[in-house]
Write a protein that holds these residues in place. Sequence first.
Motif, PDB file in Angstrom:
ATOM      1  N   ASP A 160      19.190  19.160  -6.323  1.00 38.40           N
ATOM      2  CA  ASP A 160      19.645  18.431  -7.507  1.00 38.40           C
ATOM      3  C   ASP A 160      18.571  17.437  -7.933  1.00 38.40           C
ATOM      4  O   ASP A 160      17.559  17.276  -7.260  1.00 38.40           O
ATOM      5  CB  ASP A 160      20.994  17.739  -7.274  1.00 38.40           C
ATOM      6  N   ALA A 161      18.798  16.793  -9.066  1.00 36.49           N
ATOM      7  CA  ALA A 161      17.798  15.871  -9.615  1.00 36.49           C
ATOM      8  C   ALA A 161      17.545  14.688  -8.682  1.00 36.49           C
ATOM      9  O   ALA A 161      16.428  14.173  -8.620  1.00 36.49           O
ATOM     10  CB  ALA A 161      18.226  15.388 -10.993  1.00 36.49           C
ATOM     11  N   ASP A 162      18.556  14.266  -7.927  1.00 36.31           N
ATOM     12  CA  ASP A 162      18.357  13.160  -6.990  1.00 36.31           C
ATOM     13  C   ASP A 162      17.354  13.527  -5.899  1.00 36.31           C
ATOM     14  O   ASP A 162      16.570  12.685  -5.460  1.00 36.31           O
ATOM     15  CB  ASP A 162      19.689  12.751  -6.348  1.00 36.31           C
ATOM     16  N   ASP A 163      17.390  14.783  -5.447  1.00 33.79           N
ATOM     17  CA  ASP A 163      16.401  15.236  -4.466  1.00 33.79           C
ATOM     18  C   ASP A 163      14.989  15.105  -5.029  1.00 33.79           C
ATOM     19  O   ASP A 163      14.069  14.679  -4.336  1.00 33.79           O
ATOM     20  CB  ASP A 163      16.639  16.699  -4.077  1.00 33.79           C
ATOM     21  N   LEU A 164      14.831  15.487  -6.285  1.00 32.45           N
ATOM     22  CA  LEU A 164      13.514  15.381  -6.919  1.00 32.45           C
ATOM     23  C   LEU A 164      13.061  13.928  -6.998  1.00 32.45           C
ATOM     24  O   LEU A 164      11.913  13.614  -6.712  1.00 32.45           O
ATOM     25  CB  LEU A 164      13.537  15.985  -8.319  1.00 32.45           C
ATOM     26  N   HIS A 165      13.972  13.048  -7.413  1.00 28.30           N
ATOM     27  CA  HIS A 165      13.618  11.629  -7.531  1.00 28.30           C
ATOM     28  C   HIS A 165      13.251  11.039  -6.170  1.00 28.30           C
ATOM     29  O   HIS A 165      12.322  10.233  -6.069  1.00 28.30           O
ATOM     30  CB  HIS A 165      14.755  10.835  -8.162  1.00 28.30           C
ATOM     31  N   GLN A 166      13.971  11.430  -5.115  1.00 22.61           N
ATOM     32  CA  GLN A 166      13.672  10.934  -3.771  1.00 22.61           C
ATOM     33  C   GLN A 166      12.300  11.411  -3.296  1.00 22.61           C
ATOM     34  O   GLN A 166      11.530  10.661  -2.725  1.00 22.61           O
ATOM     35  CB  GLN A 166      14.745  11.423  -2.785  1.00 22.61           C
ATOM     36  N   ALA A 167      12.007  12.689  -3.532  1.00 25.98           N
ATOM     37  CA  ALA A 167      10.770  13.270  -3.011  1.00 25.98           C
ATOM     38  C   ALA A 167       9.535  12.883  -3.824  1.00 25.98           C
ATOM     39  O   ALA A 167       8.459  12.702  -3.260  1.00 25.98           O
ATOM     40  CB  ALA A 167      10.897  14.790  -2.977  1.00 25.98           C
ATOM     41  N   CYS A 168       9.705  12.759  -5.130  1.00 31.42           N
ATOM     42  CA  CYS A 168       8.536  12.567  -5.998  1.00 31.42           C
ATOM     43  C   CYS A 168       8.342  11.138  -6.469  1.00 31.42           C
ATOM     44  O   CYS A 168       7.244  10.785  -6.896  1.00 31.42           O
ATOM     45  CB  CYS A 168       8.649  13.496  -7.207  1.00 31.42           C
ATOM     46  N   GLY A 169       9.372  10.349  -6.428  1.00 34.95           N
ATOM     47  CA  GLY A 169       9.256   8.955  -6.840  1.00 34.95           C
ATOM     48  C   GLY A 169       8.864   8.797  -8.296  1.00 34.95           C
ATOM     49  O   GLY A 169       9.379   9.469  -9.171  1.00 34.95           O
ATOM     50  N   ARG A 170       7.908   7.896  -8.536  1.00 31.42           N
ATOM     51  CA  ARG A 170       7.518   7.578  -9.909  1.00 31.42           C
ATOM     52  C   ARG A 170       6.664   8.654 -10.564  1.00 31.42           C
ATOM     53  O   ARG A 170       6.384   8.588 -11.749  1.00 31.42           O
ATOM     54  CB  ARG A 170       6.767   6.247  -9.924  1.00 31.42           C
ATOM     55  N   ARG A 171       6.239   9.646  -9.798  1.00 31.21           N
ATOM     56  CA  ARG A 171       5.474  10.746 -10.403  1.00 31.21           C
ATOM     57  C   ARG A 171       6.362  11.633 -11.269  1.00 31.21           C
ATOM     58  O   ARG A 171       5.874  12.345 -12.119  1.00 31.21           O
ATOM     59  CB  ARG A 171       4.819  11.604  -9.315  1.00 31.21           C
ATOM     60  N   LEU A 172       7.675  11.595 -11.033  1.00 25.70           N
ATOM     61  CA  LEU A 172       8.628  12.398 -11.800  1.00 25.70           C
ATOM     62  C   LEU A 172       9.161  11.568 -12.956  1.00 25.70           C
ATOM     63  O   LEU A 172       9.655  10.462 -12.755  1.00 25.70           O
ATOM     64  CB  LEU A 172       9.777  12.839 -10.896  1.00 25.70           C
ATOM     65  N   GLN A 173       9.055  12.104 -14.163  1.00 27.18           N
ATOM     66  CA  GLN A 173       9.521  11.410 -15.354  1.00 27.18           C
ATOM     67  C   GLN A 173      10.310  12.371 -16.231  1.00 27.18           C
ATOM     68  O   GLN A 173       9.951  13.551 -16.320  1.00 27.18           O
ATOM     69  CB  GLN A 173       8.341  10.874 -16.175  1.00 27.18           C
ATOM     70  N   PRO A 174      11.375  11.887 -16.877  1.00 28.03           N
ATOM     71  CA  PRO A 174      12.042  12.755 -17.847  1.00 28.03           C
ATOM     72  C   PRO A 174      11.120  12.991 -19.032  1.00 28.03           C
ATOM     73  O   PRO A 174      10.342  12.111 -19.410  1.00 28.03           O
ATOM     74  CB  PRO A 174      13.281  11.959 -18.257  1.00 28.03           C
ATOM     75  N   MET A 175      11.182  14.186 -19.584  1.00 22.36           N
ATOM     76  CA  MET A 175      10.343  14.502 -20.736  1.00 22.36           C
ATOM     77  C   MET A 175      10.994  13.906 -21.975  1.00 22.36           C
ATOM     78  O   MET A 175      12.160  14.136 -22.242  1.00 22.36           O
ATOM     79  CB  MET A 175      10.199  16.010 -20.902  1.00 22.36           C
ATOM     80  N   ILE A 176      10.227  13.143 -22.707  1.00 21.73           N
ATOM     81  CA  ILE A 176      10.721  12.481 -23.909  1.00 21.73           C
ATOM     82  C   ILE A 176       9.827  12.874 -25.069  1.00 21.73           C
ATOM     83  O   ILE A 176       8.602  12.803 -24.961  1.00 21.73           O
ATOM     84  CB  ILE A 176      10.714  10.946 -23.747  1.00 21.73           C
ATOM     85  N   ASP A 177      10.443  13.284 -26.157  1.00 24.49           N
ATOM     86  CA  ASP A 177       9.693  13.610 -27.361  1.00 24.49           C
ATOM     87  C   ASP A 177       9.634  12.346 -28.206  1.00 24.49           C
ATOM     88  O   ASP A 177      10.618  11.962 -28.838  1.00 24.49           O
ATOM     89  CB  ASP A 177      10.355  14.742 -28.123  1.00 24.49           C
ATOM     90  N   GLU A 178       8.488  11.678 -28.188  1.00 26.68           N
ATOM     91  CA  GLU A 178       8.362  10.402 -28.880  1.00 26.68           C
ATOM     92  C   GLU A 178       8.281  10.556 -30.391  1.00 26.68           C
ATOM     93  O   GLU A 178       8.314   9.578 -31.119  1.00 26.68           O
ATOM     94  CB  GLU A 178       7.152   9.645 -28.353  1.00 26.68           C
ATOM     95  N   SER A 179       8.197  11.800 -30.875  1.00 27.46           N
ATOM     96  CA  SER A 179       8.143  11.993 -32.317  1.00 27.46           C
ATOM     97  C   SER A 179       9.529  11.889 -32.953  1.00 27.46           C
ATOM     98  O   SER A 179       9.642  11.820 -34.171  1.00 27.46           O
ATOM     99  CB  SER A 179       7.536  13.365 -32.646  1.00 27.46           C
ATOM    100  N   ILE A 180      10.577  11.865 -32.136  1.00 29.99           N
ATOM    101  CA  ILE A 180      11.936  11.751 -32.656  1.00 29.99           C
ATOM    102  C   ILE A 180      12.398  10.323 -32.436  1.00 29.99           C
ATOM    103  O   ILE A 180      12.506   9.865 -31.303  1.00 29.99           O
ATOM    104  CB  ILE A 180      12.893  12.725 -31.940  1.00 29.99           C
ATOM    105  N   PRO A 181      12.682   9.594 -33.495  1.00 31.27           N
ATOM    106  CA  PRO A 181      13.125   8.204 -33.331  1.00 31.27           C
ATOM    107  C   PRO A 181      14.517   8.151 -32.703  1.00 31.27           C
ATOM    108  O   PRO A 181      15.357   8.998 -32.957  1.00 31.27           O
ATOM    109  CB  PRO A 181      13.128   7.655 -34.754  1.00 31.27           C
TER     110      PRO A 181
END
Length: 120
Positions: A42-63
């Motif tokens: 699950d996503a929590d496993d990813l956050h635990q293993a990767c820490g700050r290297r894992l980021q949600p993808m955000i499309d900054e072109s959409i306000p």
Amino acid sequence: MIKTFASPRLRMIWWGRPSHSTPANLATVLRRDLALLHAATDADDLHQACGRRLQPMIDESIPFDAPATDSDRPSDPDLDPDPNDHQDRYTLRVGYGWWLLFRFTAGEAHRVALDEAPGP
């Protein structure tokens, strides 16, 4: 678990057969991060293993303040997915100027791709 790759090159690295154009140190780091991605349930496993290297993808072109209207949404989301929908999409900083991009839903990583970080 990794279900699909968007890149044949990345699939070959995962199988342990990197191309000659892939530096050995990058291939080693990619295999490590792909193993973390494959083992996550699950996503929590990813956050635990990767820490700050894992980021949600955000499309900054959409306000953020632009409300979605019914006319902006496709009639059948399974047949015509919204290209601006970034829910469950992540970036994982690998290092050496590279990122893994993927969608993680229900414990499965889909369309895992390798992308070079934009330059300064």
